[in-house]
Design an enzyme around this catalytic site. Structure first.
Site, PDB file in Angstrom:
ATOM      1  CB  CYS A  39      -0.893  -0.021   1.236  1.00 54.53           C
ATOM      2  SG  CYS A  39      -2.138   1.289   1.288  1.00 54.53           S
ATOM      3  NE  ARG A  43      -0.803   4.168   8.891  1.00 56.14           N
ATOM      4  CZ  ARG A  43      -2.046   3.825   9.185  1.00 56.14           C
ATOM      5  NH1 ARG A  43      -2.446   3.866  10.456  1.00 56.14           N
ATOM      6  NH2 ARG A  43      -2.893   3.458   8.240  1.00 56.14           N
ATOM      7  CG  HIS A  97      -1.318  -1.476   5.879  1.00 59.77           C
ATOM      8  ND1 HIS A  97      -1.911  -0.519   6.683  1.00 59.77           N
ATOM      9  CD2 HIS A  97      -1.514  -1.059   4.598  1.00 59.77           C
ATOM     10  CE1 HIS A  97      -2.425   0.436   5.920  1.00 59.77           C
ATOM     11  NE2 HIS A  97      -2.205   0.138   4.660  1.00 59.77           N
ATOM     12  CB  CYS A 100      -5.771  -0.964   5.030  1.00 63.97           C
ATOM     13  SG  CYS A 100      -5.600  -0.458   3.302  1.00 63.97           S
TER      14      CYS A 100
END
Length: 222
Positions: A39, A43, A97, A100
């Protein structure tokens, strides 16, 4: 911007000088063994998570770590084709993750009222959305979101298989596909184990709740 400029200065004076031979070699060629699809979320740092150096990962990033089917030509298709055909990577990882935003928007499409481009892009996760509403109605909140992240990584592997270069390399045993989920809050990474039908820690035996294979149009093997 000043922080970025200071970072560049630190890189040039401290890091580059101690890795000069590496960067001189990379200037001539690259030979990564892994294509890492993840993504765009700020982060997520693939090299930090995997502790890899420049040149070891070929990275493709987008909102929601989506892989459009092959008929949708564009930057993702070009990157996949180049990684598999030219660089001849041995593994492709699709890494979702926790928490999201793209998967939240998939579950709550009202968030996309002023984001038409994002809404159109998330159409590549429509199968994920369908799976969630058909089979996960008993989940809510964070549990539903995390299951969506897990399922989406598997759906994107299915989309990967529609790419001729991927299908050919997989059939020849030259390429392996993997679905991962990274938990931001703990630093843990889980990989889908098709034999157990669940995600298990890549560094241990602890696993997440098994996914139910009965709701899928295809099996859960990778």
């Amino acid at each position: 911007m000043q922080k970025l400029v200071q970072g560049i200065h630190q890189f040039q004076t401290q890091i580059f000088s101690s890795h000069k031979a590496l960067f001189e070699r990379l200037d001539k060629d690259q030979a990564p063994e892994t294509l890492f699809i993840t993504c765009s979320d700020s982060r997520i740092s693939p090299n930090l998570i995997t502790q890899t150096q420049p040149g070891e990962l070929f990275i493709l990033r987008n909102v929601g770590n989506l892989v459009p089917p092959y008929e949708h030509m564009g930057g993702m298709s070009a990157g996949i084709e180049f990684a598999v055909t030219v660089l001849q990577v041995k593994d492709i990882i699709v890494c979702g993750h926790s928490n999201c935003g793209a998967m939240k928007a998939l579950l709550e499409p009202d968030q996309l009222g002023e984001l038409p481009a994002t809404k159109a892009w998330l159409a590549h996760a429509r199968k994920t959305e369908q799976i969630m509403w058909e089979s996960y109605g008993h989940l809510h909140g964070n549990q539903l979101l995390h299951a969506t992240v897990e399922e989406n990584a598997l759906v994107q592997l299915e989309n990967l298989r529609t790419h001729p270069s991927v299908a050919k390399a997989v059939a020849a045993g030259l390429l392996h596909l993997h679905a991962w989920v990274y938990k931001i809050e703990t630093g843990e990474v889980f990989a889908f184990d098709p034999d157990r039908g669940q995600y298990t820690s890549v560094t241990g035996t602890e696993g997440l709740a098994p996914l139910d294979p009965e709701h899928r149009a295809t099996d859960l093997s990778i």
